[in-house]
Structures are given as structure tokens and as C-alpha cells.
Design an enzyme around this catalytic site. Structure first.
Site, PDB file in Angstrom:
ATOM      1  CB  SER A 141      52.500  49.721   2.745  1.00 49.62           C
ATOM      2  OG  SER A 141      51.835  50.064   1.540  1.00 49.62           O
ATOM      3  CE1 TYR A 154      57.295  50.804   0.692  1.00 50.10           C
ATOM      4  CE2 TYR A 154      55.116  50.771  -0.300  1.00 50.10           C
ATOM      5  CZ  TYR A 154      55.950  51.121   0.741  1.00 50.10           C
ATOM      6  OH  TYR A 154      55.435  51.791   1.834  1.00 50.10           O
TER       7      TYR A 154
END
Length: 257
Positions: A141, A154
Site C-alpha cells: 500500500s 496499518y
């Protein structure tokens, strides 16, 4: 692709980027192993791909929980060969600041995004080396490279996944295995934000409000397909892909409603 069909394993293949990647690799001529926890969805997807993709290779649906070593071992034991592994399983949970974070959420994110990547890669790496032309593709990501408020858990998990990707590139440089990281920005899928916001559909929908064209899962699948179909001597180290209207995880142009 050459005349010999290669086998690709896609984790987290029951929806979103994983499902789109399985579909696209089948269209590219791979035998595809669709692996995820929700077997009913995998079976339905494999059936649709087989019916709608001309010339698709073998399609196999395999129940897989990347947080379970036993499950990963069963996957590996059932595979006679593996050329490509797409580590896509993972996800985000919560947007609380560090001061309010639940360690259980961070543990879950680390277990799926990092340890899951480790378990599956370690189990299938001998088959990829034996193939003579292996390829590990790790879906991370932009959060793996750019921190943002509310994203610490995250961010931490995806930064770790990116570090593992870079270390593997160093450790396997003498082996016939390519290593690629694909780091997507905002991707509008059916479940990512819904899971992150614990089923709050209204809050999940607000993530994409005013964004004229976020990425879709097929955009990321296109990156995977391009990377794995380069000549065997070409290694694509990393692809950052985001919609035109996104400059960073926290910098997105939104049209007024």
C-alpha cells in the site's frame, strides 16, 4: 507468455484486488490457484472465470487462512508446482490514533499483512526456486511508505511488509526468483473500507465521497499482470499506483457535492 502454462497462487482471492488478479492472470494464460478463507466465494469465482475467460487454464479454489500455519502447510502440500505467488491477503482495521489504539487490532493486522506473507512465501519458495522462473508479488500500500494520521497500525504493518520485500530481494538475488512490491493508493473495492470501519457502511462510503475516479481492483491487477509477464531477466522492484487525483494518502482532490 511462453508456450508452457505457469501456475500462479493468489491469496485473498475471494474479493477485491485478489479476485481481479485471479481473473486477469487466468486471462494471461496462467493456471490459477484461488486461495482465501471464504470457499463458497472462491468456488463461484472460479466457475465464472472458467465460463467467461476464453482459454483459461486450470482453476483451483483452495481454502486458506494465512494466519494459520496448518492451513498454509495444507496449501503447499497440495501444489505440485508454483511459479508465481501473489501475496494479497491482508487489510486494515480501525483508524484510531495511537493514544486510543487497540493492540488486538494491530496484532490482527500484523498477523495477516506480515506474518501471513511470511508463512505463505516460506512454504512456496522451494517450489518457485525449483520452477527456474519464480516470482513473488507482494501487494502492500502507499501506507507502506507514507505515514498518515489515524493509520499507525496499518502503516506499521505495511511498512514491515515492504521491508520484508526489500530483504527478500537481497537474499534471493542469486536465485531464479523475482520479487516485486505493488503499492496501491486509494482503491474502491467492495470490502476494504467496510472492514476497516468495522461494518459501518456509511463511514466506509465517505472514504470515496467526491473522488471522481478512484482506482478499482482491476487497475491493480493490471500492474500485477504486467510485472509477472516481463521477460524472466527483468525484475520490477516496485510499482506505486494511485488515482490521478491522489498525491499522498492524505492529499486527495475531492469534487464538491
Amino acid at each position: 507468455m511462453d508456450g508452457v502454462r505457469k501456475t500462479a497462487v493468489v491469496t485473498g482471492a475471494s474479493s477485491g484486488i485478489g479476485a481481479a488478479t485471479a481473473w486477469r492472470l487466468a486471462a494471461e494464460g496462467f493456471h490459477v490457484v484461488l486461495a482465501a478463507r471464504r470457499r463458497d466465494r472462491l468456488d463461484a469465482l472460479a466457475k465464472r472465470i472458467g465460463e467467461e475467460v476464453p482459454g483459461a487454464g486450470r482453476l483451483a479454489a483452495v481454502t486458506l487462512d494465512v494466519t494459520s500455519q496448518e492451513s498454509v502447510d495444507e496449501l503447499a502440500a497440495g501444489l505440485p508446482e508454483c511459479h508465481v505467488l501473489v501475496n494479497n491477503a491482508g487489510g486494515a482495521v480501525g483508524m484510531e490514533p495511537v493514544a486510543e489504539a487497540d493492540p488486538a487490532d494491530w496484532q490482527a493486522m500484523y498477523d495477516s499483512n506480515v506474518l501471513g506473507l511470511l508463512r505463505v512465501t516460506k512454504a512456496l519458495l522451494p517450489k518457485m526456486i525449483a520452477s527456474g522462473a519464480g516470482h513473488v508479488v507482494n501487494i502492500t500500500s502507499l501506507a507502506a511508505h507514507v505515514p498518515y494520521e489515524g493509520g499507525a497500525g496499518y502503516n506499521a504493518a505495511k511498512h514491515a511488509a515492504a521491508a520484508v520485500n526489500e530483504v527478500m530481494r537481497l537474499e534471493l538475488v542469486a536465485q531464479p526468483v523475482r520479487i516485486t512490491e505493488i503499492a496501491p493508493g486509494m482503491v474502491h473495492t467492495e470490502e476494504f473500507s467496510l472492514v476497516r470501519f468495522r461494518g459501518d457502511a456509511e463511514r466506509a462510503a465517505r472514504t470515496y465521497e467526491g473522488v471522481p475516479e478512484p482506482l478499482v481492483a482491476e487497475d491493480v491487477a493490471d500492474c500485477v499482470a504486467w510485472a509477472v509477464t516481463r521477460p524472466a531477466h527483468v525484475n520490477i522492484d516496485r510499482i506505486d499506483v494511485q488515482p490521478r487525483v491522489q498525491a499522498a494518502p492524505y492529499k486527495i482532490h475531492r469534487e464538491p457535492s
